[in-house]
Design a protein around this motif. Sequence first.
Motif, PDB file in Angstrom:
ATOM      1  N   LYS A 287       0.870  -1.185   0.000  1.00 13.08           N
ATOM      2  CA  LYS A 287       0.000   0.000   0.000  1.00 13.08           C
ATOM      3  C   LYS A 287       0.900   1.225   0.000  1.00 13.08           C
ATOM      4  N   ASN A 288       0.718   2.101  -0.971  1.00 10.72           N
ATOM      5  CA  ASN A 288       1.587   3.279  -1.047  1.00 10.72           C
ATOM      6  C   ASN A 288       1.013   4.428  -0.226  1.00 10.72           C
ATOM      7  N   SER A 289       1.703   5.555  -0.243  1.00 10.56           N
ATOM      8  CA  SER A 289       1.298   6.698   0.578  1.00 10.56           C
ATOM      9  C   SER A 289      -0.012   7.315   0.118  1.00 10.56           C
ATOM     10  N   ARG A 290      -0.460   6.969  -1.092  1.00 12.78           N
ATOM     11  CA  ARG A 290      -1.750   7.444  -1.609  1.00 12.78           C
ATOM     12  C   ARG A 290      -2.859   6.428  -1.335  1.00 12.78           C
ATOM     13  N   PHE A 291      -2.524   5.415  -0.532  1.00 13.54           N
ATOM     14  CA  PHE A 291      -3.452   4.362  -0.119  1.00 13.54           C
ATOM     15  C   PHE A 291      -3.909   3.484  -1.288  1.00 13.54           C
TER      16      PHE A 291
ATOM     17  N   ILE B 293       6.233   3.540   0.337  1.00 18.60           N
ATOM     18  CA  ILE B 293       5.442   2.400   0.804  1.00 18.60           C
ATOM     19  C   ILE B 293       4.971   2.664   2.230  1.00 18.60           C
ATOM     20  N   ARG B 294       3.664   2.591   2.412  1.00 21.83           N
ATOM     21  CA  ARG B 294       3.073   2.773   3.742  1.00 21.83           C
ATOM     22  C   ARG B 294       2.906   1.436   4.460  1.00 21.83           C
ATOM     23  N   LEU B 295       2.543   0.397   3.708  1.00 13.86           N
ATOM     24  CA  LEU B 295       2.250  -0.916   4.294  1.00 13.86           C
ATOM     25  C   LEU B 295       2.778  -2.025   3.411  1.00 13.86           C
ATOM     26  N   LEU B 296       3.289  -3.084   4.037  1.00  8.48           N
ATOM     27  CA  LEU B 296       3.698  -4.306   3.344  1.00  8.48           C
ATOM     28  C   LEU B 296       2.953  -5.486   3.948  1.00  8.48           C
TER      29      LEU B 296
END
Length: 405
Positions: free
Chosen positions: A295-299, A336-339
């Motif tokens: 999940k990237n910084s733009r969700f 990257i916000r989430l892996l």
Amino acid sequence: MDRIILHCDCNCFYASCELLSHPDLRQLPVAVCGDPMERHGIILAKNEPAKRCGVKTAETIWKAKQKCPGLILLPPHHRLYAEYSKKINAVYGEYTDLVEPFGIDESWLDVTNSLHLFGGDAKALADTLRERIKREFGLTISVGVSFNKVFAKLGSDYKKPDATTVIARDNWRDIVFPLPVGDLLFVGRSAQELLGRYGVRTIGELSKCSEEMLETLMGKMGSQLYRYANGLDDSPVRGAADREPIKSVGNSTTFRRDLTRWDEVQSGISLLSDSVAMRLRRYGLYCGGVQVGIKNSRFQVFSRQTTLDHSTHLMREINDTALRLAKDLWKAPDPIRLLSVTALHLTEEAQSYRQLDLLGTDDTQQEKQEAVESAMDALRKKFGRGVISYGTAEDTISGEKIERE
């Protein structure tokens, strides 16, 4: 009416299985380790003579050799252990359909509704199981008998090897309260240290703490430990029919700051792969596929998955596959916000779809890696989950995912 729960624990399981092929070594100190030629390897298991010499599971070979210069080292054979585990659980299944394995060498049995078929005496049934396992397989077990799962496990740990301990309503405080708090299920080293700072060193002292205080200190785990210490555990023994098939096992991590470098991504993937592999081994499962999510910084969410040419529960193999997927999936330096890493296509048996290696090098490498990761499991079981890990990552685990059919 109280439940009647048994906890059966195979004594020195790895070492005992190995000694079936080496009866001449039974009275000598023996340990199972990853590589007997590697002095910095880890002791995975030891027999009773080695234990009397002070040899401990999860310590280094060189340290064990210092304590016991005559220590005999044997390599592990994990498929052998899995075979005996299955046979032993089949025996348990003759007495109740509520058999819940806890790792490869332990199982809970709920005999509340079947005990009358076998004489009605729980201790006598436990003794019967001990004799059967010894007679049929040449292995010994210790059995705890109690009215809940937590105390049944304390009972199997209370006296070893080859013993039965009953922790009943009329004696449980006398037996349980003096025990170190670290003997309680799920109290690892970090929890022990935290409780110790507040003067809580025995299960009895833990039982006198308020539930609110423990929950403030430890979150939901604090409330759970309060219930355990006060004999209030009511968790069921889940037989095979009650356990829904697990479809996938995965972990996701939301990072304190967005990742923009490949080395940060590698660290996050390694942490997640390690956690997924450890849980697969705990459940006795193998995966035939791996999925990675970003999940990237733009969700925005992206994912990719692949199948494996053989099933596995090893961190290194899951990690290598997840890294390949992440490299294909991620467009650097998109933050990257989430892996997430998820194990797919789960089976209870190791399966291979690749061409056989006539030299056996693949099997040898797998055995070595099994030994390494089993050593890590042993360390975590003894000292807590945080004692050892692959790599580092600045992250906050947001939750574990288990998807069932």
